[in-house]
Design a protein around this motif. Structure first.
Motif, short mmCIF file in Angstrom:
data_model
loop_
_atom_site.label_atom_id
_atom_site.label_comp_id
_atom_site.label_asym_id
_atom_site.label_seq_id
_atom_site.Cartn_x
_atom_site.Cartn_y
_atom_site.Cartn_z
N THR A 1 0.86 -1.18 0.00
CA THR A 1 0.00 0.00 0.00
C THR A 1 0.89 1.23 0.00
N ALA A 2 0.30 2.39 -0.21
CA ALA A 2 1.07 3.63 -0.25
C ALA A 2 1.85 3.80 1.05
N GLY A 3 3.15 3.97 0.93
CA GLY A 3 3.99 4.17 2.10
C GLY A 3 4.48 2.90 2.77
N SER A 4 4.06 1.72 2.25
CA SER A 4 4.42 0.48 2.94
C SER A 4 5.53 -0.31 2.26
N TYR A 5 6.16 0.26 1.21
CA TYR A 5 7.24 -0.48 0.56
C TYR A 5 8.42 -0.63 1.52
N PRO A 6 8.97 -1.83 1.65
CA PRO A 6 10.07 -2.05 2.61
C PRO A 6 11.36 -1.41 2.13
N ASP A 7 12.31 -1.33 3.05
CA ASP A 7 13.58 -0.69 2.74
C ASP A 7 14.31 -1.38 1.60
N TRP A 8 14.19 -2.72 1.53
CA TRP A 8 14.93 -3.42 0.48
C TRP A 8 14.44 -3.06 -0.91
N ALA A 9 13.20 -2.58 -1.02
CA ALA A 9 12.68 -2.17 -2.33
C ALA A 9 13.17 -0.79 -2.72
N GLY A 10 13.66 -0.05 -1.74
CA GLY A 10 14.19 1.28 -2.03
C GLY A 10 13.09 2.29 -2.31
N PRO A 11 13.44 3.54 -2.51
CA PRO A 11 12.43 4.57 -2.77
C PRO A 11 11.78 4.40 -4.14
N ILE A 12 10.50 4.76 -4.22
CA ILE A 12 9.79 4.76 -5.50
C ILE A 12 10.32 5.90 -6.35
N ALA A 13 10.51 5.66 -7.62
CA ALA A 13 11.01 6.69 -8.53
C ALA A 13 10.00 7.84 -8.64
N PRO A 14 10.48 9.07 -8.85
CA PRO A 14 9.56 10.21 -8.99
C PRO A 14 8.88 10.23 -10.36
N THR B 1 9.81 -3.15 -29.12
CA THR B 1 10.26 -3.32 -27.74
C THR B 1 10.00 -2.07 -26.91
N LEU B 2 9.39 -2.26 -25.75
CA LEU B 2 9.18 -1.14 -24.82
C LEU B 2 10.44 -1.00 -23.97
N PRO B 3 11.14 0.12 -24.05
CA PRO B 3 12.37 0.29 -23.28
C PRO B 3 12.13 0.15 -21.78
N SER B 4 13.08 -0.47 -21.09
CA SER B 4 12.99 -0.63 -19.65
C SER B 4 13.15 0.71 -18.95
N TYR B 5 12.45 0.88 -17.82
CA TYR B 5 12.55 2.13 -17.07
C TYR B 5 12.56 1.80 -15.58
N ILE B 6 13.50 2.39 -14.82
CA ILE B 6 13.63 2.14 -13.38
C ILE B 6 12.47 2.82 -12.64
N ILE B 7 11.73 2.02 -11.86
CA ILE B 7 10.59 2.57 -11.12
C ILE B 7 10.76 2.47 -9.61
N GLY B 8 11.78 1.76 -9.14
CA GLY B 8 12.03 1.65 -7.70
C GLY B 8 13.47 1.32 -7.43
N SER B 9 14.07 1.97 -6.43
CA SER B 9 15.47 1.77 -6.08
C SER B 9 16.32 1.89 -7.34
N THR B 10 17.27 0.99 -7.51
CA THR B 10 18.10 1.00 -8.73
C THR B 10 17.92 -0.28 -9.53
N TRP B 11 16.96 -1.14 -9.10
CA TRP B 11 16.88 -2.45 -9.72
C TRP B 11 15.46 -2.88 -10.07
N VAL B 12 14.45 -2.15 -9.63
CA VAL B 12 13.07 -2.50 -9.99
C VAL B 12 12.71 -1.76 -11.27
N ASN B 13 12.50 -2.49 -12.33
CA ASN B 13 12.27 -1.90 -13.65
C ASN B 13 10.88 -2.22 -14.17
N PHE B 14 10.33 -1.29 -14.95
CA PHE B 14 9.17 -1.61 -15.75
C PHE B 14 9.66 -2.11 -17.09
N SER B 15 9.23 -3.31 -17.46
CA SER B 15 9.65 -3.90 -18.72
C SER B 15 8.76 -5.09 -19.04
N PRO B 16 8.36 -5.28 -20.30
CA PRO B 16 7.66 -6.52 -20.66
C PRO B 16 8.58 -7.72 -20.50
#
Length: 619
Positions: free
Chosen positions: A357-370, A413-428
């Motif tokens: 939920t909003a605000g509940s992402y754990p530390d290991w997931a890192g900050p959500i990208a702006p 191909t839809l280019p990958s984009y970082i959405i969380g921390s440095t390793w969570v990406n949006f990508s098909p």
């Protein structure tokens, strides 16, 4: 405003410690004088005698007046009866402790020993002994029902939860049973494996081997700790209990400290292939007592087990889903990524594994990208074309297909984009596909969609959360306001043993049950809730320190849980908002509170604190 400080709060269930966990008397009658340890000696306070025909039958008898409530610790467990009959199959020296409830608490005498000089085969020919050990002269090995691949071969998970009064009668026979604390939760590994065994997770935990070779012996091979316990065991066939000496039930290491007596066991079920052993959780600082049930399978069953040849589960989409994702207002829909809850992981059936939920992402997931609300996928269902745009302004266009299973396939191909921390990406996925995992709707309108990229390494999806944006201000249903009577709110240090500042709107087992500030029958929603509250008058360190606050809104028959351990940060007097996304439809609640964690002792003047609920809205 009504405030209650240091009020006993019971979170969900009125739980009482079972007899097997502690010798807690049913009554508290006292005799003419309090008893000391020196009074509790054999042949004065109690007697130990052997049966004249079968010396393996041992009688324990209280010699005190009936006004004394007595307790026994003996080789086959614990008892409160004034007279106890033991059936000891094996020769050896055994210990008994006799106790009495006094004004100062439970007092036990020093241990007294007795000797059994012969073996009685009759007592181990009982079915329980045979099922557990294989029979006289044999041995049998049991595994915890989970392996390194996360596979449970018989049960849905390696551990279930029961009430402290549950036993063989309630679990195996399905009878009502004695006592009042009866409930169960069969925690499945598929839905709870991410937390059930903590950091150790899925692994081969080891084995327990029981034998009836020159006695009743047990060997517990704990692979996690690299230890081997060798001990003995005795079964009380009548009561379906077992005492293990110098060994304990094989279990996950994260719960070592929450059980004080791993060798005092309730046999909840036992067959040739599987068994369930229960121990009382009696030392958890955060949870009340309950029966932890560890699920085992025999080595023979495990060795001969083959998985069912079943197809992979698939997401279940509602009827008419094609129209729902293609015609919100027009055939051209711009889907934007949710900036608050942009991603999760999902099983093959489409169910979210974490329910962030909003605000509940754990530390290991890192900050959500702006600026994730600027990551968009515009789909034109009439021309079957798409436009993909990332927050940095890069655009990709092309065409797509959508099959009957809800799988989008893109020709570009839809280019990958970082959405969380440095390793969570949006990508098909590797095939340039995204699959519809679920569709969110409220009041007949689509308000969200989860798309998944199938992992090439695990049986799961990386899940992405999108919100439709058609440019119409009428597409989002309005939230419904729930009336709150602030004069009835209860707040303060309401939960004994914890240092939380609690704001209570409803508690099935508390004062607000009969005097709630809200009409709980109106709290019916299936998507989200917004709660805005103001706290003022904080003093001492509480006026300047920052605290986590969590919302507990527990639906009927649900296990109490916070929507997130950090739904909002509290720092001094102010107005704060908690947004909660429902994990399932709510139709009334049993617990509805806000906990500000570890704050109460920092408030120098609790009487000065004021709390109001400014608004409560549901969708």
């Amino acid at each position: 405003m009504k405030k209650i400080i240091n009020k006993l709060y019971i979170a969900c269930l009125i739980i009482t410690m079972g007899l097997f966990a502690a010798c807690t008397p049913d009554s508290f009658e006292l005799g003419e004088k309090d008893i000391t340890v020196d009074d509790l000696v054999e042949n004065i306070a109690f007697s130990i005698t052997h049966d004249s025909e079968n010396p393996n039958i041992v009688y324990l008898k209280s010699l005190l007046p009936t006004s004394y409530q007595v307790c026994w610790e003996h080789p086959q467990g614990r008892s409160q009866e004034r007279e106890v009959t033991l059936q000891i199959p094996f020769e050896g020296e055994y210990s008994v402790k006799f106790g009495v409830q006094t004004r100062g608490g439970l007092v036990y005498g020093n241990p007294t020993t007795f000797t059994v000089e012969s073996f009685c085969a009759e007592f181990v020919n009982d079915e329980l002994w045979t099922l557990l050990s294989g029979g006289v002269g044999k041995s049998k090995t049991w595994y915890l029902d989970i392996n390194a691949d996360g596979v449970c071969k018989y049960f849905s998970g390696p551990m279930y939860f029961y009430g402290t009064d549950d036993d063989w009668e309630t679990v195996t026979l399905g009878l009502p049973g004695d006592g009042t604390d009866h409930w169960s939760w069969a925690a499945d590994w598929a839905g709870n494996g991410s937390w059930l065994f903590g950091d150790t997770g899925a692994m081969d935990y080891g084995s327990m081997t029981f034998n009836l070779i020159d006695g009743a012996n047990v060997t517990v091979n704990d692979l996690y700790n690299g230890t081997v316990q060798k001990g003995t065991y005795l079964i009380d066939s009548k009561n379906h209990t077992m005492v293990m000496t110098d060994a304990g039930v094989l279990h996950d290491p994260g719960r070592d400290a929450v059980v004080t007596q791993w060798g005092n066991v309730k046999i909840l079920s036992l067959t040739e292939d599987y068994m369930q052993l229960g121990v009382i959780r009696d030392n958890d600082p955060n949870e009340g007592p309950c029966l932890l049930c560890y699920n085992f399978i025999s080595k023979e069953y495990s060795d001969n087990w083959t998985p069912e040849d079943l197809p992979d589960p698939e997401p279940t989409l509602p009827d008419g889903w094609e129209d729902m994702v293609s015609e919100v207002v027009t055939s051209k829909i711009k889907w934007t990524m949710s900036p608050d809850v942009p991603y999760d992981w999902a099983g093959l059936d489409g169910s979210l594994l974490n329910n962030f939920t909003a605000g509940s992402y754990p530390d290991w997931a890192g900050p959500i990208a702006p600026n994730l609300d600027k990551l968009s996928l515009t789909l034109d269902s009439q021309n079957m074309t798409f436009e993909y745009e990332t927050p940095d302004g890069n655009k990709t266009t092309g065409s797509y297909t959508l099959d009957e299973k809800g799988i989008y396939t893109f020709d570009t191909t839809l280019p990958s984009y970082i959405i969380g921390s440095t390793w969570v990406n949006f990508s098909p996925d590797a095939n340039n596909q995204l699959r519809i995992l679920s569709i969110e709707s409220a009041s007949g309108k689509v308000i969200g969609m989860w798309l998944g990229a199938r992992s090439s390494e695990k049986d799961e999806y990386m899940a992405y959360h999108f919100i439709p944006n058609t440019g119409s201000s009428n597409d989002t249903p309005e939230m419904k306001a729930i009336a709150v009577d602030n004069s009835k709110i209860v707040f303060g240090n309401l939960e004994t043993g914890k240092n939380n500042f609690r704001i209570e709107l409803y508690n099935e087992y508390g004062e607000t049950k009969s005097n709630s500030p809200i009409d709980i029958t109106s709290l019916v929603f299936d998507y989200s809730m917004e709660l805005k509250f103001t706290i003022s008058g904080l003093t001492g360190d509480a006026a300047t320190k920052e605290y986590n606050a969590g919302l507990m809104c527990t639906g009927s028959n649900w296990w109490p849980q916070y929507s997130g351990t950090n739904d909002v940060k509290i720092k001094g007097d102010g107005t704060y908002t908690i947004n909660m996304k429902a994990a399932g439809q709510y139709n009334g609640v049993i617990v509805f509170v806000i906990d500000i964690f570890d704050m109460f002792s920092d408030i120098s003047d609790p009487e000065s604190v004021q709390v109001t609920i400014d608004s409560l809205k549901i969708l």
